[in-house]
Design a protein around this motif. Structure first.
Motif: not given
Length: 185
Positions: A13, A18, A22-23, A26
């Motif tokens: 990712l 990404v 963001t990881i 989420r």
């Protein structure tokens, strides 16, 4: 980026652009993603399926890892055996990864030949059977495991005995005795 069965690595990712934030966002409780193992994510919030756990185990252990035991047998045509709580994975002897709640890692210097099924590397039925048999503590379940494999024709008693002779002697006495009882050898 590699995503199979909804499972991917944090590294993939990040490499795809990404952001780590963001990881992390989420993967918070109630978020749309879930961390299965260190550096391995399920891109959905629910409980992982067995296939997703197999995929996560392989992503975590790396490309030279091999799934063995009951899971390998299930994926090679022997679905009747009860699945253990942990996915059994063989890793390289120089790897020092840790076991986790659904993952049992075992280092081996004798990497078995690999059969690929659904893009998962599986140990041959002979090796998978004996890896499972060496860990089976209950004599009746051990007998059923060996009998089921032989009845299904996934390998022969001769194959199993040869693998027992070639492999580690740890945990080999009970499978050897059960094979003798089954075959009369």
């Amino acid at each position: 980026m590699t995503i199979q069965d909804g499972v991917t690595s944090t590294a993939d990712l990040l490499e795809s652009g990404v952001a780590r934030y963001t990881i992390d966002t989420r993967c918070r409780p109630g978020g749309p993603w879930r961390r299965l193992l260190p550096g391995v994510l399920l891109l959905s919030p629910g409980e992982p399926t067995r296939r997703q756990r197999l995929r996560a185990a392989h992503v975590y252990a790396g490309p030279r890892a091999v799934i063995t035991g009951i899971d390998a047998l299930h994926n090679q045509g022997l679905p009747g055996l009860p699945l253990p709580p942990r996915v059994h994975v063989l890793q390289q002897p120089d790897q020092r990864l840790n076991n986790h709640d659904f993952l049992l890692l075992e280092r081996t210097t004798r990497r078995p030949p690999v059969i690929t099924n659904a893009n998962l590397p599986l140990a041959t039925p002979t090796r998978a059977t004996l890896d499972a048999a060496r860990r089976e503590q209950h004599p009746l379940r051990l007998h059923h495991l060996l009998a089921a494999v032989l009845r299904a024709g996934l390998c022969t008693a001769t194959d199993l005995l040869a693998e027992l002779d070639a492999g580690s002697k740890r945990g080999a006495a009970a499978p050897r005795a059960a094979l003798r009882a089954l075959t009369g050898r």
